[in-house]
Design an enzyme around this catalytic site. Structure first.
Site, short mmCIF file in Angstrom:
data_model
loop_
_atom_site.label_atom_id
_atom_site.label_comp_id
_atom_site.label_asym_id
_atom_site.label_seq_id
_atom_site.Cartn_x
_atom_site.Cartn_y
_atom_site.Cartn_z
N GLN A 141 39.31 34.97 40.40
CA GLN A 141 40.56 34.85 39.00
C GLN A 141 41.16 33.23 39.22
O GLN A 141 39.94 32.54 40.17
CB GLN A 141 41.56 35.50 40.18
N HIS A 150 44.39 30.37 38.87
CA HIS A 150 45.69 30.72 38.53
C HIS A 150 46.29 29.10 38.30
O HIS A 150 45.95 28.37 37.82
CB HIS A 150 46.36 30.56 40.51
N HIS A 200 37.95 31.40 41.86
CA HIS A 200 37.99 31.73 43.35
C HIS A 200 37.79 32.62 43.07
O HIS A 200 38.26 33.70 43.13
CB HIS A 200 38.53 31.01 44.20
N ARG A 253 42.67 37.40 35.93
CA ARG A 253 40.99 37.81 36.91
C ARG A 253 40.10 37.00 35.49
O ARG A 253 40.18 37.53 34.82
CB ARG A 253 41.44 39.75 37.18
#
Length: 322
Positions: free
Chosen positions: A95, A97, A171, A191
């Site tokens: 994933q 962010h 990560h 994801r």
């Protein structure tokens, strides 16, 4: 005299969760695969409430909204930090962010920079931390072709390791790892890859390829850590990271150690051992029991405190932008 705010954790079921939050920390868990303990959280998807003192029963988001003096009248619409403990019984999805700008524009909430303290790791356990693509075009092509072994950067980890994971970092926490995570208060996750596994509904879980390619930092660069350790008698303070969002420390307490406030407020989690938090108003002392798995906030009015016992704690405080 103002009291510390002891918080009741919120537990989250995850496809990759296990039972170590019970067996290691003694939490009374709900049924299912419990992957996350939201230990200090005011996020709408899991808000902790206070267990003691005049604010007992109040939720942390309520205190942020109505009792901002507890936090030094800090600015911001939302309490900026979130402390979690994660039990990865299986691999988490790969994933990434977004940063604040992308997160606020597209998701209506902060981005997510985070960091990990490895509480424990089975022998040979690995994380995914970064990637090998040299351009956004190559990143997109490698994802499209499913060249995961070529793309993803794997690192073996051990107990006591620390990782800074800025927004934009691809990560994943691997199976057999338990971490304490300090992060911005955001639940936005894109994801990239989920091993084609199916959820409880029999369907593969949603991926977010376009968003992932949009927000991933290319090429990947490991952030530099300037870890500093200070010895205080038999105790020590280790500063792991200072970022615009948070500063994170390990406090190893052996005996008696006195602290002075450095920020508007401080978040604290006890990872090992037991002891006491002692406050004084000049005339009287007030002692609070601390045990493994305790989580609390030292509000702005507490300018100094004493820790007694044999304990390992992870502490965090808001950075300059929080």
């Amino acid at each position: 005299m103002e009291q510390p705010l002891f918080l009741a954790p919120v537990f989250q079921e995850k496809i990759w969760g296990g039972d170590k939050l019970n067996t290691v920390f003694g939490y009374d868990l709900p049924e299912g695969k419990i992957g996350e303990c939201w230990a200090i959280s005011a996020h709408k998807n899991g808000t902790c409430h206070v267990e003691n003192g005049p604010y007992k029963g109040k939720k942390l988001d309520e205190l942020w909204a109505n009792n901002r003096e507890l936090f030094g009248n800090a600015e911001g619409d939302v309490f900026p930090l979130l402390t979690k403990i994660l039990d990865a019984n299986d691999d988490l999805s790969v994933q990434v962010h977004p940063d604040d700008s992308y997160g606020l524009k597209h998701e209506g909430e902060l981005g997510k920079t985070e960091c990990w303290y490895v509480i424990d790791a089975e022998e040979g356990a690995e994380i995914i931390y970064g990637h090998h693509a040299t351009s956004r075009e190559e990143l997109s092509q490698m994802i499209e072709e499913g060249r995961w072994d070529d793309l993803l950067r794997r690192i073996k980890v051990k107990k006591g390791d620390f990782f800074h994971v800025p927004s934009g970092t691809i990560h994943a926490i691997g199976a057999g790892i338990m971490i304490l995570e300090t992060q911005q208060s955001s639940d936005t996750t894109y994801r990239v890859y989920d091993y084609d596994r199916k959820g409880d509904d029999g369907q593969t879980r949603e991926l977010h390829i376009k968003q992932s390619v949009d927000v991933t930092t290319v090429p990947h660069h490991d952030p530099k850590l300037a870890i500093k350790q200070t010895n205080l008698g038999n105790s020590s303070i280790t500063e792991y990271v200072r970022t615009p969002f948070f500063n994170v420390y390990e406090w190893l307490i052996s005996g008696v150690t006195t602290f002075k406030q450095q920020a508007n407020y401080t978040l604290v989690s006890v990872l090992e051992g037991a002891g006491h938090l002692v406050l004084t108003d000049g005339k009287e002392e007030y002692s609070y029991d601390l045990a493994k798995g305790s989580h609390f906030i030292l509000p702005n009015q507490i300018k100094s405190w004493r820790l007694e016992g044999d304990m390992q704690l992870i502490a965090s405080e808001p950075g300059e932008q929080a």
